[in-house]
Design an enzyme around this catalytic site. Structure first.
Site: not given
Ligand code: CO
Length: 301
Positions: A127, A186, A216, A248
């Site tokens: 965005h 993620h 997350e 990650h």
């Molecule tokens: Co991250």
């Protein structure tokens, strides 16, 4: 008609004639200008970025396939993560932010730019680029048209295709039907986090032993772990559901630390196999981003 009226009429006509001449001169000058200066559209590939060297293989694959699709087009890169950019700069590699890359293209005389978001979902970063790219398109004397292409997961079709491709390409062939496959997404604080819950629903419908968890967001790792334990799962394959197999994937998913997904599932007694490959290492997934880019390029012309 009296002479005063005639003089007035003459004056108006003369003015109109001058105006037309002026406009005409400006138009033909613009024609010459654009014929000389108009460059072909450029492509700006925008990703979160990674500082993990082995993860760069994903970006190289994307670039290879984009250049194969557009051999004569200028292709540039930008990373949205300031932390990653700063980290790389210290190591001697300078990578632009999307705004810096657009400014550079503008400065070099490009008037049409396709920005391809290589993100997974239309989250906060997507965005942000969308808003800022639009502003570049509004600047006078710069880029005339800048369009931002959608990220990977933007519809039922793209979600289902991505899941299917992962099952075919990323899951090792020896996986048995009752072995679980857990995809690590993620996740985000942004409302688009809901895409991962939609993915979990689609995954479960596709294969009762296919799960989606996030680092997350939601579903969380604990949500997935609970489901695996409840189902008395014996073996699990962990696969990153991210553009690259970066920090990650290497640490939170497959690391040896006690809090990694691998360690926590092993502690529950599961046999764990990790796949350390980013989604952009698979051509059929890269081609999903390229399909978005093709739509955008068609709208630029
Ligand atoms: Co991250």
């Amino acid at each position: 008609m009296c002479s005063v009226q005639m003089k007035k009429k003459f004056l108006i006509l003369t003015l109109v004639a001058f105006l037309f001449a002026g406009i005409h001169a400006e138009v033909s000058q613009a024609d010459v200008h654009s014929a000389k200066m108009e460059k072909d559209p450029a492509i700006l590939l925008v990703t979160f970025g990674t500082s993990v060297e082995s993860a760069q293989v994903s970006f190289r694959n994307i670039e290879k396939r984009v250049k194969a699709a557009y051999p004569k087009t200028e292709v540039r890169w930008a990373y949205t993560s300031k932390i990653i950019r700063k980290k790389l700069e210290k190591l001697g590699t300078k990578i632009d932010s999307p705004e810096m890359a657009l400014a550079r293209l503008m400065d070099e005389g490009y008037t049409k730019v396709a920005v391809q978001s290589l993100h997974m979902i239309p989250g906060a970063e997507f965005h942000e680029i969308n808003v800022n790219a639009r502003l570049f398109g509004q600047m006078a004397g710069g880029i005339d048209k800048v369009l931002v292409s959608l990220p990977l997961l933007v519809s039922n079709e793209t979600m289902e295709k991505a899941l299917k491709e992962v099952m075919v390409q990323a899951v090792p062939k020896e996986r048995k039907a009752n072995d679980a496959v857990v995809l690590m997404g993620h996740g985000t604080h942004h409302p688009s986090d809901a895409i991962y819950s939609a993915l979990m629903y689609k995954a479960q419908k596709m294969d009762a032993n296919l799960y989606v968890g996030t680092v997350e967001g939601s579903p969380s790792f604990d949500d997935v772990k609970e489901m695996l334990v409840k189902k008395k799962t014996k073996k699990v394959y962990l696969i990153p559901f991210m553009t690259v197999a970066g920090d990650h994937a290497m640490n939170d998913m497959a690391g040896d630390e006690p809090d990694s997904w691998k360690s926590q599932l092993a502690k529950e007694g599961l046999e764990v196999v990790t796949v350390k490959k980013g989604l952009a290492e698979f051509d059929s997934i890269v081609d999903m981003w390229i399909a978005q880019l093709k739509t955008t390029m068609a709208h630029l012309n």
